[in-house]
Design a protein around this motif. Structure first.
Motif, mmCIF file in Angstrom:
data_model
loop_
_atom_site.group_PDB
_atom_site.id
_atom_site.type_symbol
_atom_site.label_atom_id
_atom_site.label_comp_id
_atom_site.label_asym_id
_atom_site.label_seq_id
_atom_site.Cartn_x
_atom_site.Cartn_y
_atom_site.Cartn_z
ATOM 1 N N PHE A 52 -7.070 22.299 -17.724
ATOM 2 C CA PHE A 52 -7.355 22.962 -16.861
ATOM 3 C C PHE A 52 -8.224 24.467 -16.764
ATOM 4 C CE2 PHE A 52 -4.652 25.901 -14.661
ATOM 5 C CZ PHE A 52 -4.619 25.447 -13.379
ATOM 6 N N GLU A 53 -8.356 24.604 -17.649
ATOM 7 C CA GLU A 53 -9.378 25.838 -17.165
ATOM 8 C C GLU A 53 -10.883 25.991 -17.078
ATOM 9 O OE1 GLU A 53 -11.784 29.715 -19.504
ATOM 10 O OE2 GLU A 53 -11.421 27.392 -20.207
ATOM 11 N N PHE A 57 -13.556 26.191 -13.406
ATOM 12 C CA PHE A 57 -14.557 26.511 -13.419
ATOM 13 C C PHE A 57 -15.196 25.449 -12.401
ATOM 14 C CE2 PHE A 57 -19.394 26.108 -16.088
ATOM 15 C CZ PHE A 57 -19.617 27.431 -15.201
ATOM 16 N N GLU A 58 -15.055 24.498 -13.228
ATOM 17 C CA GLU A 58 -16.000 22.980 -12.910
ATOM 18 C C GLU A 58 -15.579 23.015 -10.451
ATOM 19 O OE1 GLU A 58 -17.946 19.723 -11.729
ATOM 20 O OE2 GLU A 58 -17.825 21.196 -13.379
ATOM 21 N N ALA A 59 -14.352 23.638 -10.536
ATOM 22 C CA ALA A 59 -14.505 23.673 -8.907
ATOM 23 C C ALA A 59 -14.667 25.270 -8.305
ATOM 24 C CB ALA A 59 -12.802 24.121 -8.567
ATOM 25 N N ARG A 60 -14.811 25.708 -8.645
ATOM 26 C CA ARG A 60 -15.797 27.029 -8.617
ATOM 27 C C ARG A 60 -17.728 26.925 -8.418
ATOM 28 N NH1 ARG A 60 -12.177 30.422 -12.029
ATOM 29 N NH2 ARG A 60 -14.163 30.155 -14.178
ATOM 30 N N LYS A 61 -18.262 25.683 -9.333
ATOM 31 C CA LYS A 61 -19.648 25.358 -9.541
ATOM 32 C C LYS A 61 -19.514 24.561 -8.286
ATOM 33 C CE LYS A 61 -21.084 23.836 -12.903
ATOM 34 N NZ LYS A 61 -21.458 22.560 -13.826
ATOM 35 N N LEU A 62 -18.536 23.567 -7.709
ATOM 36 C CA LEU A 62 -18.429 22.547 -6.606
ATOM 37 C C LEU A 62 -18.661 23.087 -4.675
ATOM 38 C CD1 LEU A 62 -16.614 19.769 -7.607
ATOM 39 C CD2 LEU A 62 -18.714 19.372 -7.328
ATOM 40 N N GLY A 73 -10.467 23.262 -5.462
ATOM 41 C CA GLY A 73 -9.471 23.582 -6.131
ATOM 42 C C GLY A 73 -8.513 23.120 -7.699
ATOM 43 N N VAL A 74 -7.157 23.759 -7.306
ATOM 44 C CA VAL A 74 -6.238 23.259 -8.074
ATOM 45 C C VAL A 74 -5.373 22.427 -7.723
ATOM 46 C CG1 VAL A 74 -3.833 23.068 -9.698
ATOM 47 C CG2 VAL A 74 -5.993 24.901 -9.736
ATOM 48 N N ASN A 75 -5.343 21.254 -8.082
ATOM 49 C CA ASN A 75 -4.203 20.191 -6.842
ATOM 50 C C ASN A 75 -4.015 19.150 -8.599
ATOM 51 O OD1 ASN A 75 -5.923 17.926 -8.424
ATOM 52 N ND2 ASN A 75 -7.082 17.634 -6.385
ATOM 53 N N ALA A 76 -3.284 17.702 -8.233
ATOM 54 C CA ALA A 76 -2.660 16.581 -9.429
ATOM 55 C C ALA A 76 -3.733 16.762 -10.368
ATOM 56 C CB ALA A 76 -1.510 15.987 -8.620
ATOM 57 N N PHE A 77 -4.695 16.487 -10.598
ATOM 58 C CA PHE A 77 -5.382 16.014 -11.269
ATOM 59 C C PHE A 77 -5.604 17.421 -12.551
ATOM 60 C CE2 PHE A 77 -5.878 13.211 -7.865
ATOM 61 C CZ PHE A 77 -4.700 12.357 -8.346
ATOM 62 N N ALA A 78 -6.061 18.310 -12.147
ATOM 63 C CA ALA A 78 -6.740 19.573 -12.404
ATOM 64 C C ALA A 78 -6.406 19.682 -13.987
ATOM 65 C CB ALA A 78 -6.137 21.235 -11.962
ATOM 66 N N ASP A 79 -4.848 18.893 -14.708
ATOM 67 C CA ASP A 79 -4.926 19.110 -16.178
ATOM 68 C C ASP A 79 -5.606 17.342 -16.998
ATOM 69 O OD1 ASP A 79 -3.366 17.462 -15.057
ATOM 70 O OD2 ASP A 79 -1.783 18.008 -16.832
ATOM 71 N N MET A 80 -6.587 16.669 -15.766
ATOM 72 C CA MET A 80 -7.239 15.861 -16.584
ATOM 73 C C MET A 80 -8.847 15.466 -16.765
ATOM 74 S SD MET A 80 -5.433 12.894 -13.906
ATOM 75 C CE MET A 80 -6.377 11.588 -14.697
ATOM 76 N N ASN A 282 -18.126 8.060 -3.504
ATOM 77 C CA ASN A 282 -17.713 8.319 -4.316
ATOM 78 C C ASN A 282 -16.996 9.674 -4.409
ATOM 79 O OD1 ASN A 282 -19.003 9.183 -6.479
ATOM 80 N ND2 ASN A 282 -20.922 10.619 -6.155
ATOM 81 N N ALA A 283 -16.149 9.172 -5.613
ATOM 82 C CA ALA A 283 -14.826 10.263 -5.302
ATOM 83 C C ALA A 283 -14.606 10.872 -6.450
ATOM 84 C CB ALA A 283 -13.864 9.144 -5.541
ATOM 85 N N GLU A 284 -16.239 10.542 -7.339
ATOM 86 C CA GLU A 284 -16.186 11.785 -8.832
ATOM 87 C C GLU A 284 -15.745 13.074 -8.152
ATOM 88 O OE1 GLU A 284 -19.503 11.106 -10.920
ATOM 89 O OE2 GLU A 284 -18.915 9.015 -10.958
ATOM 90 N N SER A 285 -16.037 13.998 -7.656
ATOM 91 C CA SER A 285 -15.738 15.225 -7.026
ATOM 92 C C SER A 285 -14.693 15.598 -5.910
ATOM 93 C CB SER A 285 -17.421 15.789 -6.136
ATOM 94 O OG SER A 285 -16.969 15.379 -5.083
ATOM 95 N N TRP A 286 -13.746 14.244 -5.873
ATOM 96 C CA TRP A 286 -12.734 14.355 -5.494
ATOM 97 C C TRP A 286 -11.372 14.553 -6.109
ATOM 98 C CZ3 TRP A 286 -11.817 10.114 -1.237
ATOM 99 C CH2 TRP A 286 -13.321 10.477 0.048
ATOM 100 N N GLN A 287 -11.546 14.725 -7.696
ATOM 101 C CA GLN A 287 -11.063 14.940 -8.339
ATOM 102 C C GLN A 287 -10.377 16.206 -7.964
ATOM 103 O OE1 GLN A 287 -11.872 15.154 -12.486
ATOM 104 N NE2 GLN A 287 -9.764 16.169 -13.165
ATOM 105 N N LEU A 288 -10.922 16.795 -7.552
ATOM 106 C CA LEU A 288 -10.227 18.610 -7.248
ATOM 107 C C LEU A 288 -10.605 19.163 -5.935
ATOM 108 C CD1 LEU A 288 -12.623 19.946 -10.642
ATOM 109 C CD2 LEU A 288 -10.079 19.779 -10.400
ATOM 110 N N TYR A 289 -10.248 18.452 -5.405
ATOM 111 C CA TYR A 289 -10.185 18.571 -3.645
ATOM 112 C C TYR A 289 -9.049 18.816 -3.021
ATOM 113 C CZ TYR A 289 -11.190 17.678 1.211
ATOM 114 O OH TYR A 289 -11.383 18.398 3.062
ATOM 115 N N THR A 290 -9.684 19.822 -2.687
ATOM 116 C CA THR A 290 -7.722 20.298 -2.380
ATOM 117 C C THR A 290 -8.237 21.005 -0.462
ATOM 118 O OG1 THR A 290 -7.913 22.801 -2.477
ATOM 119 C CG2 THR A 290 -7.028 21.680 -3.979
ATOM 120 N N GLY A 291 -9.178 20.958 0.314
ATOM 121 C CA GLY A 291 -9.506 21.413 1.557
ATOM 122 C C GLY A 291 -9.341 22.428 1.502
#
Length: 379
Positions: A52-53, A57-62, A73-80, A282-291
Motif C-alpha cells: 500500500f505504501e 508513492f507510485e500514485a504520486r509519481k503518476l 490515488g487509493v482505490n480497491a487495488f491499492a494493496d495489490m 494499456n491499463a497498467e497505470s489504471w490500477q491506481l486511477y481515481t480521477g
C-alpha cells in the motif's frame, strides 16, 4: 486491534518518522474499511501495508507524470502488487492491428434497424467543456468482471450491443458477457507471437477482441449464437475466475450484424455518432486511477440544476499512460468537447465496478493516443 496497530506502527517507523507512519496507518485503515479488507495474519497485513505504501508513492509519481494533475490515488487495488493486478484484472497483450480500409457498414443488431447517425446525448457541461456520452441514457449499469482478468473484450462487446439495441427503440436489456466467454472462440494475434490462436476455447487468461463475440453471435452455422439476457445466462466467471462449457439456449436476444475498424481520432469521433465503440488499451497505470474525484457544483447539467451537482474527474494524459502494451478492452462511450469543438478527452467505460475510477469510467486525453485508446478500435 490496538496491539496489531502498534505492531504495524513499529514496522512503519523503520522507514518513516512517527508522524508519517501515523498518517500512513490512518490511510491504510480507511482503505480497509472502504473496501472490506480483512487479512488473515499480522504478517499478511504488514505485507499489504508495505505494498500500500509503495502504491501511494507510485500514485504520486503518476500524478507528476500526468502534468501535475491529480488522477491517481487509493482505490480497491491499492494493496495489490503490479504483478497481482496484471494477472487478476488484465489479459495477455495483443498486437496492434494494422489500419483497415473504412467501409460504409456499421455495427448494428440483427433485431434493430438502428444504423443511423444521430447526436450523442449531451449530458453535462463544466467550464468551457461539454460532455456528450451514450451513458447513462443508453447504457446498463457499470459491470464487474471480477476475477476473470481477460474478460474485458466480452463485457465491452455486449455493452456495445446493449446500447445499440436500446437506441433502436427496444427495451433496455442486460446481455450475457459470460456467453461470449464460454462460447465464442478468440481469433487474435498475441504481441509475442505472429500466429493466430488455435485454441478451441477461451479462459480467464486468454486475450480476445469484441469482434470474437460479434462474429460468434452472427455466424450462419451457429444456431445458438444470438446473445442471451444475463438472467438466462448468468455471469459465473466473475466469481470463479474460470470459464465453462458453452450452455447457450436455442433463442437469444441480440446478434451483431456488421462492424468495422475505426482506429484513429477522426474516425472514432465520427463513429461515436452511431453508438459506443470498443477499444483495446494499456491499463497498467489504471490500477491506481481515481480521477481525482472533483465535485463540480458549478456544473450546468440537469443534475446541477436540480441542486445535486455532478462528479467530474481529471483525465489520464499520455505521459502517464503509454500506448503499449494493449492488455485490456473497454467501451468508448463519449467525449468532452472543448470550446472550439475539438475532442479533448475520450470517455471510457470500464468493467471494474462503480467504485473504480470516475464511477466506473476513465477519462483519457484525446489526440495523444493515451493508453493506446486510438490504436485498436471497432464500432
Amino acid at each position: 486491534m490496538r496491539r496489531r496497530l502498534s505492531s504495524l506502527l513499529v514496522f512503519t517507523a523503520v522507514f518513516a518518522d512517527a508522524a508519517v507512519a501515523e498518517s500512513l496507518l490512518a490511510d491504510f485503515e480507511s482503505f480497509k474499511r472502504d473496501h472490506g479488507r480483512i487479512y488473515a495474519t499480522v504478517d499478511e497485513e504488514r505485507s499489504r501495508l508495505a505494498i500500500f505504501e509503495r502504491n501511494l508513492f507510485e500514485a504520486r509519481k503518476l500524478n507528476a507524470l500526468n502534468n501535475g494533475v491529480e488522477a491517481f490515488g487509493v482505490n480497491a487495488f491499492a494493496d495489490m502488487t503490479p504483478e497481482e493486478f496484471r494477472s487478476t484484472m488484465m489479459m495477455p497483450a495483443v498486437a496492434k492491428r494494422k489500419p483497415q480500409p473504412a467501409s460504409q457498414s456499421r455495427r448494428r443488431t440483427s433485431n434493430s434497424d438502428s444504423n443511423s447517425k444521430s447526436p450523442i446525448p449531451q449530458t453535462a457541461t463544466s467550464g468551457n467543456k461539454t460532455l456528450s456520452s451514450w451513458c447513462p441514457q443508453f447504457c446498463t449499469p457499470i459491470k464487474q468482471q471480477g476475477k476473470c482478468g481477460s474478460a474485458g473484450w466480452a463485457y465491452s462487446a455486449v455493452e456495445a450491443l446493449e446500447s445499440q439495441w436500446h437506441h433502436g427503440g427496444n427495451k433496455m436489456v442486460e446481455l450475457s458477457a459470460e456467453q461470449c466467454l464460454d462460447c465464442a472462440v478468440s481469433n487474435y494475434t498475441s504481441s509475442s507471437s505472429s500466429s493466430s490462436s488455435s485454441s478451441s476455447e477461451n479462459t480467464c487468461s486468454s486475450p480476445g477482441r469484441a469482434v470474437d463475440c460479434w462474429s460468434y453471435s452472427s455466424h450462419p452455422t451457429i444456431t445458438r449464437g444470438a446473445i442471451q439476457a444475463v438472467e438466462s445466462y448468468p455471469d459465473r466467471s466473475a466469481v470463479s475466475g474460470q470459464t465453462s462449457a458453452c450452455m447457450a439456449a436455442e433463442v437469444g436476444v441480440v446478434a451483431a450484424k456488421a462492424w468495422q475498424d475505426v482506429s484513429g481520432e477522426a474516425m472514432m469521433a465520427n463513429a461515436l455518432s452511431f453508438g459506443p465503440l470498443v477499444a483495446s488499451v494499456n491499463a497498467e497505470s489504471w490500477q491506481l486511477y481515481t480521477g481525482g474525484h472533483t465535485y463540480d457544483r458549478n456544473n450546468t447539467s440537469a443534475a446541477s440544476a436540480a441542486g445535486e451537482g455532478v462528479v467530474t474527474c481529471n483525465p489520464i494524459a499520455a505521459s502517464a499512460c503509454p500506448s503499449a502494451p494493449l492488455n485490456h478492452v473497454v467501451s468508448v462511450v463519449g467525449y468532452w468537447l472543448g470550446k472550439g469543438g475539438d475532442v479533448e478527452e475520450w470517455v471510457a467505460r470500464n468493467h471494474w465496478g462503480e467504485k473504480w475510477g470516475c464511477k466506473g469510467m476513465a477519462y483519457l486525453t484525446a489526440g495523444e493516443d493515451t493508453c493506446g485508446v486510438e490504436d485498436d478500435v471497432f464500432d
